[in-house]
Design a protein around this motif. Structure first.
Motif, mmCIF file in Angstrom:
data_model
loop_
_atom_site.group_PDB
_atom_site.id
_atom_site.type_symbol
_atom_site.label_atom_id
_atom_site.label_comp_id
_atom_site.label_asym_id
_atom_site.label_seq_id
_atom_site.Cartn_x
_atom_site.Cartn_y
_atom_site.Cartn_z
ATOM 1 N N LEU A 212 45.806 45.661 52.329
ATOM 2 C CA LEU A 212 44.749 45.334 53.529
ATOM 3 C C LEU A 212 43.378 45.671 52.863
ATOM 4 C CD1 LEU A 212 46.488 46.695 56.707
ATOM 5 C CD2 LEU A 212 45.976 44.256 56.034
ATOM 6 N N LEU A 213 43.208 46.882 51.945
ATOM 7 C CA LEU A 213 42.100 47.472 51.452
ATOM 8 C C LEU A 213 41.551 46.071 50.600
ATOM 9 C CD1 LEU A 213 42.707 51.040 51.073
ATOM 10 C CD2 LEU A 213 41.161 49.981 52.730
ATOM 11 N N ARG A 214 42.780 45.757 49.795
ATOM 12 C CA ARG A 214 42.121 44.823 48.708
ATOM 13 C C ARG A 214 41.958 43.502 49.376
ATOM 14 N NH1 ARG A 214 43.983 45.386 43.448
ATOM 15 N NH2 ARG A 214 44.291 43.087 43.254
ATOM 16 N N LYS A 215 42.521 43.208 50.439
ATOM 17 C CA LYS A 215 42.046 41.927 51.123
ATOM 18 C C LYS A 215 40.595 42.188 51.940
ATOM 19 C CE LYS A 215 43.245 38.417 54.719
ATOM 20 N NZ LYS A 215 44.104 38.167 55.517
ATOM 21 N N PHE A 216 40.554 43.360 52.270
ATOM 22 C CA PHE A 216 39.057 43.718 52.787
ATOM 23 C C PHE A 216 37.975 43.809 51.895
ATOM 24 C CE2 PHE A 216 35.788 47.123 53.347
ATOM 25 C CZ PHE A 216 35.238 46.488 54.488
ATOM 26 N N LEU B 170 39.661 41.225 47.001
ATOM 27 C CA LEU B 170 40.286 41.426 45.817
ATOM 28 C C LEU B 170 41.576 40.961 45.480
ATOM 29 C CD1 LEU B 170 39.584 45.220 44.502
ATOM 30 C CD2 LEU B 170 38.694 43.114 43.245
ATOM 31 N N GLU B 171 42.030 40.024 46.707
ATOM 32 C CA GLU B 171 43.225 39.419 46.624
ATOM 33 C C GLU B 171 43.410 38.328 45.455
ATOM 34 O OE1 GLU B 171 43.073 37.864 50.420
ATOM 35 O OE2 GLU B 171 44.875 38.616 50.981
ATOM 36 N N GLN C 149 39.828 38.815 25.585
ATOM 37 C CA GLN C 149 38.989 40.065 24.959
ATOM 38 C C GLN C 149 39.510 39.829 23.496
ATOM 39 O OE1 GLN C 149 36.381 41.313 26.117
ATOM 40 N NE2 GLN C 149 36.943 39.876 28.060
ATOM 41 N N ALA C 150 40.633 39.703 23.070
ATOM 42 C CA ALA C 150 41.290 39.896 22.025
ATOM 43 C C ALA C 150 40.413 38.646 20.902
ATOM 44 C CB ALA C 150 42.536 39.748 21.603
ATOM 45 N N ALA C 151 40.226 37.552 21.780
ATOM 46 C CA ALA C 151 39.465 36.459 21.248
ATOM 47 C C ALA C 151 38.135 36.531 20.989
ATOM 48 C CB ALA C 151 40.184 35.190 21.933
ATOM 49 N N GLY C 152 37.698 37.509 21.640
ATOM 50 C CA GLY C 152 36.141 37.751 21.538
ATOM 51 C C GLY C 152 35.433 36.913 22.844
ATOM 52 N N VAL C 153 36.119 36.350 23.590
ATOM 53 C CA VAL C 153 35.393 35.631 24.577
ATOM 54 C C VAL C 153 34.904 36.570 25.585
ATOM 55 C CG1 VAL C 153 35.723 33.900 26.320
ATOM 56 C CG2 VAL C 153 37.059 33.692 24.398
ATOM 57 N N PRO C 154 33.558 36.458 25.968
ATOM 58 C CA PRO C 154 33.225 37.406 26.900
ATOM 59 C C PRO C 154 33.525 37.253 28.241
ATOM 60 C CG PRO C 154 31.286 35.489 25.776
ATOM 61 C CD PRO C 154 32.732 35.223 25.197
ATOM 62 N N ASP C 155 33.802 38.333 28.736
ATOM 63 C CA ASP C 155 34.548 38.041 30.138
ATOM 64 C C ASP C 155 33.422 38.053 31.190
ATOM 65 O OD1 ASP C 155 34.455 41.654 30.560
ATOM 66 O OD2 ASP C 155 33.451 40.478 29.359
ATOM 67 N N GLU C 156 34.012 37.639 32.331
ATOM 68 C CA GLU C 156 33.172 37.629 33.374
ATOM 69 C C GLU C 156 33.792 38.595 34.436
ATOM 70 O OE1 GLU C 156 30.061 37.495 34.047
ATOM 71 O OE2 GLU C 156 29.978 37.115 31.973
ATOM 72 N N VAL C 157 32.863 38.800 35.666
ATOM 73 C CA VAL C 157 33.569 39.914 36.414
ATOM 74 C C VAL C 157 34.724 39.642 37.185
ATOM 75 C CG1 VAL C 157 32.716 41.135 38.504
ATOM 76 C CG2 VAL C 157 30.966 40.513 36.946
ATOM 77 N N GLY C 158 34.841 38.372 37.480
ATOM 78 C CA GLY C 158 36.289 37.922 38.316
ATOM 79 C C GLY C 158 37.198 38.063 37.463
ATOM 80 N N SER C 159 37.254 37.969 36.052
ATOM 81 C CA SER C 159 38.413 38.015 35.245
ATOM 82 C C SER C 159 38.834 39.334 34.883
ATOM 83 C CB SER C 159 38.375 37.006 34.163
ATOM 84 O OG SER C 159 37.443 37.672 33.329
#
Lengths: 163, 163
Positions: free
Chosen positions: A152-156, A159-160, B9-19
């Motif tokens: 529930l916290l993750r859904k809130f 972050l799901e 990361q290992a491939a050196g690709v800059p990550d974005e927040v969602g991933s």
DNA sequence: TATTGTTATACTCTATAACTATA
DNA sequence: TATAGTTATAGAGTATAACAATA
């Protein structure tokens, strides 16, 4: 209980903590979250103070460990730490020899982070006790309830479906 | 997603927040509570900043309103605010004419609190919008999920069955 | 002109310990 | 001797804004 607490007060009887009326505040997510966080911190220090490791400190190093080369700003955004604050923290860990900063040639505005050998050692030495603690946080709940609470916290948090 | 983030990361690709990979931290109650609290505060200030009222401030006055004559230490304990800190807060509200302190004859060590007329006015004027906000806190959840979330937090806190 | 990180400054919250008054 | 509240001090966490370097 509602009537009793109010009656007691009206009658001039000194209240005790357990009988204190919280009203609708007692249903407020913000209020409950604040109390829960204090509770978690107290549990944490009771259990892990001897390891000289703060939850936030371990979290940052652990996430860098899981995402080597992570951009500093992306780390800050994900952990909801302000960029200015993250700068201070990273410089601190850098000073302690746990984190290394690299500036990539293709975008010299950014800073990429990874753990030093010592940082990796710190994380692997502390991961067991720290991550083990995570599963003890919810002693007062059944395992199913604990799962539901985190869900529930993750859904809130939206972050799901994210790692 | 776990493998992908690490591979990127290992491939050196800059990550974005969602991933960004959070690993087991993403299941930690302490971590989720911290993020949730920041989220709630941001929602609060987006919705209610024009009322010049902080959540903690209203909570304290509201609980005094519900428990007139409450002992200062009992209030502090219930709200998990240290006594030394509560002294400062109450003195502040007293200075603003919202709270009155009385020392009972039968135990002159204690301080009993109640709202002044102006304090009562402050609470009744702000209760509607503040308490109304509480029910908007959980927009991302269904009503049933919101109920379950508060129920689980209350159980975690040992607040079950109390008012 | 926008983005990324840095620096400087200040404020809030909280912790701790020593202190006073009272029981 | 224990309890309730107060005072003083310090530290952590965080916010804001101005800034530099880079895109």
């Amino acid at each position: 209980m509602t009537a009793t607490a109010t009656q007691d007060q009206a009658a001039g009887v000194p209240d005790e903590v357990g009988s204190l009326e919280l009203g609708q505040i007692g249903q407020s997510l913000g209020f409950l979250l604040r109390l829960s966080q204090i509770e978690i911190f107290e549990m944490f220090y009771r259990a892990l103070s001897r390891y000289d490791m703060k939850p936030g400190e371990f979290s940052i190093l652990y996430v860098i460990h899981l995402n080597p080369g992570v951009r500093q700003g992306a780390l800050a955004e994900r952990l909801m730490i302000k960029r200015a604050h993250m700068t201070k923290l990273i410089r601190l860990y850098e000073g302690r020899g746990l984190v290394a900063r690299t500036i990539p040639e293709d975008n010299r505005r950014t800073v990429h982070l990874h753990l030093t050998d010592e940082g990796e050692r710190f994380v692997s030495e502390n991961a067991r006790v720290f991550l083990g603690y995570i599963h003890q946080e919810t002693d007062r709940l059944t395992p199913a309830e604990a799962d539901e609470l985190t869900r529930l916290l993750r859904k809130f948090l939206g972050l799901e479906g994210t790692p």
